[in-house]
Design a protein around this motif. Structure first.
Motif, mmCIF file in Angstrom:
data_model
loop_
_atom_site.group_PDB
_atom_site.id
_atom_site.type_symbol
_atom_site.label_atom_id
_atom_site.label_comp_id
_atom_site.label_asym_id
_atom_site.label_seq_id
_atom_site.Cartn_x
_atom_site.Cartn_y
_atom_site.Cartn_z
ATOM 1 N N THR A 179 73.920 19.462 6.707
ATOM 2 C CA THR A 179 73.587 20.683 7.438
ATOM 3 C C THR A 179 74.687 20.951 8.454
ATOM 4 N N SER A 180 75.355 22.089 8.321
ATOM 5 C CA SER A 180 76.394 22.457 9.274
ATOM 6 C C SER A 180 75.770 23.053 10.529
ATOM 7 N N LEU A 181 76.384 22.766 11.666
ATOM 8 C CA LEU A 181 75.922 23.306 12.949
ATOM 9 C C LEU A 181 76.846 24.401 13.477
ATOM 10 N N LYS A 182 77.815 24.788 12.680
ATOM 11 C CA LYS A 182 78.820 25.732 13.143
ATOM 12 C C LYS A 182 78.224 27.094 13.491
ATOM 13 N N ALA A 183 77.157 27.489 12.808
ATOM 14 C CA ALA A 183 76.538 28.800 13.075
ATOM 15 C C ALA A 183 75.929 28.870 14.472
ATOM 16 N N LEU A 184 75.656 27.703 15.096
ATOM 17 C CA LEU A 184 75.083 27.684 16.446
ATOM 18 C C LEU A 184 76.150 27.849 17.537
ATOM 19 N N ILE A 185 77.408 27.724 17.163
ATOM 20 C CA ILE A 185 78.492 27.809 18.143
ATOM 21 C C ILE A 185 78.709 29.274 18.544
ATOM 22 N N PRO A 186 78.866 29.551 19.832
ATOM 23 C CA PRO A 186 79.233 30.914 20.239
ATOM 24 C C PRO A 186 80.484 31.365 19.482
ATOM 25 N N GLU A 187 80.482 32.579 19.011
ATOM 26 C CA GLU A 187 81.522 33.059 18.100
ATOM 27 C C GLU A 187 82.933 32.883 18.655
ATOM 28 N N ALA A 188 83.104 33.005 19.959
ATOM 29 C CA ALA A 188 84.432 32.908 20.562
ATOM 30 C C ALA A 188 85.027 31.508 20.450
ATOM 31 N N TYR A 189 84.192 30.491 20.135
ATOM 32 C CA TYR A 189 84.669 29.111 20.111
ATOM 33 C C TYR A 189 84.596 28.488 18.721
ATOM 34 N N ARG A 190 84.485 29.291 17.695
ATOM 35 C CA ARG A 190 84.347 28.738 16.348
ATOM 36 C C ARG A 190 85.678 28.362 15.712
ATOM 37 N N ILE B 202 84.700 20.801 24.045
ATOM 38 C CA ILE B 202 83.652 19.830 23.731
ATOM 39 C C ILE B 202 82.369 20.610 23.518
ATOM 40 N N PHE B 203 81.711 20.353 22.385
ATOM 41 C CA PHE B 203 80.452 21.015 22.053
ATOM 42 C C PHE B 203 79.288 20.090 22.390
ATOM 43 N N GLU B 204 78.277 20.633 23.022
ATOM 44 C CA GLU B 204 77.079 19.879 23.375
ATOM 45 C C GLU B 204 75.877 20.474 22.641
ATOM 46 N N LEU B 205 75.305 19.689 21.746
ATOM 47 C CA LEU B 205 74.124 20.112 20.998
ATOM 48 C C LEU B 205 72.881 19.555 21.665
ATOM 49 N N LYS B 206 71.965 20.430 22.034
ATOM 50 C CA LYS B 206 70.677 20.022 22.589
ATOM 51 C C LYS B 206 69.606 20.882 21.950
ATOM 52 N N GLY B 207 68.765 20.246 21.150
ATOM 53 C CA GLY B 207 67.796 21.015 20.372
ATOM 54 C C GLY B 207 68.521 21.856 19.343
ATOM 55 N N GLN C 240 69.625 13.577 25.886
ATOM 56 C CA GLN C 240 68.992 14.292 24.778
ATOM 57 C C GLN C 240 69.988 15.164 24.015
ATOM 58 N N SER C 241 71.268 14.983 24.273
ATOM 59 C CA SER C 241 72.302 15.812 23.658
ATOM 60 C C SER C 241 73.201 14.991 22.742
ATOM 61 N N VAL C 242 73.843 15.690 21.807
ATOM 62 C CA VAL C 242 74.894 15.106 20.979
ATOM 63 C C VAL C 242 76.170 15.893 21.268
ATOM 64 N N PHE C 243 77.264 15.167 21.530
ATOM 65 C CA PHE C 243 78.526 15.787 21.914
ATOM 66 C C PHE C 243 79.553 15.631 20.799
#
Length: 224
Positions: free
Chosen positions: A115-126, A149-154, A139-142
């Motif tokens: 499962t890719s998480l790229k769609a959750l990234i704000p468009e300016a930082y893709r 640096i991308f921080e995934l939370k939920g 509770q985050s994954v970095f």
């Protein structure tokens, strides 16, 4: 001639007995696997083990797994290198690739599905390249690229852009650190990376020592 005879007797009669007489009891058993066995690329960038003992390898051909008997490989959709891995408490395998990051988990048909998480990234930082470090904190994954640096939370991704360039990210005890080319060592506090108050006593070098394994140290403080 006498010396040649003595050398002959030593090489062919005495030395083999000395070698065979070595005690191997207690030495670790080491198995070597080449890429024709594990069916992957020649370079492995990261490795982790889940709660069941299964090994996972971030390889130049994707994700490789080994359960002690069988090897399996899983390519990313864009068929790029997996630079970094992190496995959470539920055995979900987070991976950092090139221009993409996400996670693998068991599928209903067996094996793993991505499962890719790229769609959750704000468009300016893709637009990013390699994800060199992947780890969890709180509770985050970095996921660390050189520019952000991308921080995934939920189901939300927060971005932490570098002022210059992110060199490294790692954990020491209960703290998360990152190194920026311009600002030096930063620590994660209250959802932000801020200057470390004890920087002068923790480090004395401008750059952190690091290598391609993703590990490094500041004068004896080891990051992983």
């Amino acid at each position: 001639m006498k010396y040649l005879i003595i050398l002959y007797l030593f090489v062919f009669f005495i030395m083999p007995h000395a070698v065979c007489g070595q005690h191997l009891l207690g030495l670790p058993l080491v198995n070597n696997y080449n890429k024709t066995v594990y069916r992957g690329g020649s370079r492995t960038w990261d490795m982790k083990q889940d709660s069941r003992g299964i090994m996972y390898f971030g390889n130049s051909e994707g994700l490789i797994t080994f359960n002690g008997r069988y090897w399996k490989s899983y390519a990313l959709p864009n068929h790029t290198i997996i630079r970094s891995l992190w496995i959470d408490d539920h055995d979900r395998i987070y991976v950092g690739g090139q221009g993409d990051f996400g996670y693998f988990e068991p599928s209903e048909q067996g094996g793993l599905t991505y499962t890719s998480l790229k769609a959750l990234i704000p468009e300016a930082y893709r637009n990013f390249a390699d994800i060199w470090n992947t780890l969890s904190f709180g509770q985050s994954v970095f996921f660390r690229a050189t520019n952000v640096i991308f921080e995934l939370k939920g189901q939300k991704i927060t971005v932490h852009p570098a002022d210059a360039e992110w060199y490294f990210m790692g954990k020491v005890g209960d703290s998360l650190f990152a190194q920026d080319k311009k600002n030096g060592l930063l620590v994660y506090r209250k959802q932000a990376l801020v200057s470390h108050a004890r920087r002068a006593t923790l480090c004395g070098y401008e750059n952190i020592g690091h290598d391609t394994t993703g590990q490094g140290s500041y004068r004896g403080v080891h990051f992983k």
